[in-house]
Write a protein that holds these residues in place. Structure first.
Motif, PDB file in Angstrom:
ATOM      1  N   TYR A 126      -0.502   3.590  21.636  1.00  0.00           N
ATOM      2  CA  TYR A 126      -0.672   4.187  20.304  1.00  0.00           C
ATOM      3  C   TYR A 126      -0.760   3.143  19.195  1.00  0.00           C
ATOM      4  O   TYR A 126      -1.315   3.408  18.133  1.00  0.00           O
ATOM      5  N   HIS A 127      -0.218   1.950  19.443  1.00  0.00           N
ATOM      6  CA  HIS A 127      -0.319   0.901  18.413  1.00  0.00           C
ATOM      7  C   HIS A 127      -1.771   0.451  18.227  1.00  0.00           C
ATOM      8  O   HIS A 127      -2.108  -0.205  17.241  1.00  0.00           O
ATOM      9  N   LEU A 128      -2.645   0.833  19.173  1.00  0.00           N
ATOM     10  CA  LEU A 128      -4.072   0.492  19.081  1.00  0.00           C
ATOM     11  C   LEU A 128      -4.912   1.700  18.669  1.00  0.00           C
ATOM     12  O   LEU A 128      -6.140   1.682  18.806  1.00  0.00           O
ATOM     13  N   GLU A 147       7.691   9.011  14.954  1.00  0.00           N
ATOM     14  CA  GLU A 147       7.008   7.832  15.517  1.00  0.00           C
ATOM     15  C   GLU A 147       5.634   8.200  16.076  1.00  0.00           C
ATOM     16  O   GLU A 147       4.731   7.370  16.100  1.00  0.00           O
ATOM     17  N   ARG A 148       5.488   9.439  16.549  1.00  0.00           N
ATOM     18  CA  ARG A 148       4.207   9.861  17.140  1.00  0.00           C
ATOM     19  C   ARG A 148       3.497  10.867  16.231  1.00  0.00           C
ATOM     20  O   ARG A 148       2.845  11.796  16.704  1.00  0.00           O
ATOM     21  N   LEU A 149       3.641  10.679  14.942  1.00  0.00           N
ATOM     22  CA  LEU A 149       2.954  11.535  13.979  1.00  0.00           C
ATOM     23  C   LEU A 149       1.931  10.689  13.226  1.00  0.00           C
ATOM     24  O   LEU A 149       2.269   9.644  12.663  1.00  0.00           O
ATOM     25  N   PHE A 150       0.672  11.138  13.255  1.00  0.00           N
ATOM     26  CA  PHE A 150      -0.425  10.374  12.648  1.00  0.00           C
ATOM     27  C   PHE A 150      -1.058  11.189  11.527  1.00  0.00           C
ATOM     28  O   PHE A 150      -1.269  12.398  11.678  1.00  0.00           O
ATOM     29  N   TYR A 181      -9.913   6.817  26.527  1.00  0.00           N
ATOM     30  CA  TYR A 181     -10.389   5.514  26.051  1.00  0.00           C
ATOM     31  C   TYR A 181      -9.560   4.371  26.630  1.00  0.00           C
ATOM     32  O   TYR A 181     -10.097   3.436  27.235  1.00  0.00           O
ATOM     33  N   PHE A 182      -8.250   4.442  26.466  1.00  0.00           N
ATOM     34  CA  PHE A 182      -7.401   3.335  26.938  1.00  0.00           C
ATOM     35  C   PHE A 182      -7.294   3.321  28.460  1.00  0.00           C
ATOM     36  O   PHE A 182      -7.288   2.256  29.077  1.00  0.00           O
ATOM     37  N   MET A 235      -4.564  12.818  21.374  1.00  0.00           N
ATOM     38  CA  MET A 235      -3.965  12.283  22.592  1.00  0.00           C
ATOM     39  C   MET A 235      -4.940  12.209  23.771  1.00  0.00           C
ATOM     40  O   MET A 235      -5.068  11.152  24.412  1.00  0.00           O
ATOM     41  N   PRO A 236      -5.697  13.294  24.095  1.00  0.00           N
ATOM     42  CA  PRO A 236      -6.608  13.196  25.246  1.00  0.00           C
ATOM     43  C   PRO A 236      -7.711  12.161  25.049  1.00  0.00           C
ATOM     44  O   PRO A 236      -8.075  11.450  25.992  1.00  0.00           O
TER      45      PRO A 236
END
Length: 344
Positions: free
Chosen positions: A289-291, A116-119, A143-144, A137-138
């Motif tokens: 992460y959906h953004l 799920e957390r692999l891009f 940003y968010f 991630m950082p």
């Protein structure tokens, strides 16, 4: 069947209380088949290239109960973000040869069963190591945590603690791009110079040379702080609360001053949240992460146009990872701490 190869790993020896030490982690060698096992549907086997050293890793080295993350499993590889190349896959979205970033383990090869957390890395014209930081991630955290929680407006005053680290250096640059007045704190003269001369902060100070944080903040923010991006918690957060302006916003990203202590420090000035109508909000980057594609669309052009600068501190070899991690807590690193496992 897949070739069987040796697989160096950094494992946790025992759960840690107080300050973590290099000796809490040991290097061991196991073996791994370069093939996803038949029973692991939807899994990906990666060769790790770059690993990210992040302060939150320290929290998982303790025995945790009721935390937002699980403790590491003793005698198993430490987990963290990294960049790798897919060696084998039973997942429809990833194929052999793909470059990926996400949650992996501190070893040469990792079988990732939870993707799920692999891009997938789509933009390879920038250094791959950037996906442990600026584009990973950082970067997304900065940003968010800044835009979604702080809603900056032109002309506002912004303070960032641990400002030269992987997240802080980016928050400061986002704030400058938003037309804000920006001051950061860091732990050495070199880092203060970096903030002012490389990252474009309006000012910065070495917190280790300030006997009174309240007095220091009054000096740099005589009219108060609109936005505080908090990476350290503790005494600095307590002093900031005294110096916030009406309707100020605090983005609680991390509390590195508290990760390595046996007894947590209290915060005494919380009543300021009421009287100044301050909004303080904690967040986890995984909430956003959906953004991620929105983040990339905004940040990639800024990087390519030279409007964002990024500094990395590179350690060579998996065996250097324990030292690199421990160095975060004494401020030894300058910029984003990265460990190179393999340059292929």
């Amino acid at each position: 069947m897949g070739d069987e190869v040796s697989n160096k790993q950094i494992v946790l020896r025992a759960y840690v209380k107080g300050s973590a030490k290099q000796s809490d982690m040991i290097l061991k060698t196991s073996t791994i088949k370069l093939k996803v096992p038949e029973h692991c549907n939807g899994a990906v086997l990666v060769k790790n290239l770059y690993l990210s050293c992040d302060p939150y890793i320290r929290t998982r080295m303790s025995f945790l109960q009721g935390s937002y993350v699980d403790s590491f499993t003793l005698a198993s590889p430490i987990q963290g973000y990294g960049v790798g190349r897919v060696v084998d896959s039973s997942h429809p979205n990833f194929k052999k040869g793909d470059l990926v970033w996400g949650m992996t383990a501190w070893e040469e090869y990792t079988l990732i069963t939870s993707t799920e957390r692999l891009f997938k890395v789509q933009h390879t014209d920038l250094p791959l190591s950037y996906y442990t930081g600026l584009l990973g991630m950082p970067g997304a955290t900065a940003y968010f945590g800044f835009y979604e929680i702080c809603s900056p407006k032109q002309g506002e005053t912004v303070f960032i603690s641990a400002a030269s680290g992987a997240v802080g250096q980016l928050v400061g640059q986002f704030a400058k791009l938003s037309g804000c007045y920006v001051v950061g704190s860091a732990g050495s003269k070199d880092k203060v110079d970096l903030l002012k001369n490389k990252f474009g902060f309006d000012d910065a100070f070495n917190y280790k040379e300030e006997p009174d944080f309240n007095a220091a903040l009054k000096r740099y923010f005589p009219n108060g702080i609109d936005i505080y991006f908090d990476n350290v918690g503790g005494k600095m957060l307590d002093a900031v609360l005294l110096n916030m302006r009406l309707h100020g916003r605090i983005s609680a990203c991390g509390m590195i001053s508290q990760y390595d202590v046996e007894e947590l420090e209290g915060v005494k000035n919380l009543f300021n949240i009421v009287t100044k109508r301050i909004r303080m909000e904690g967040f986890l980057v995984s909430d956003y992460y959906h953004l991620y594609s929105k983040f990339l669309d905004t940040v990639l052009p800024l990087v390519k146009d030279g409007k964002i600068t990024y500094v990395e501190d590179i350690s060579e070899g998996l065996e250097s990872a324990p030292s690199a991690l421990i160095g975060l807590f004494s401020g030894r690193n300058i910029g984003k701490q990265v460990v190179v496992v393999s340059r292929e």
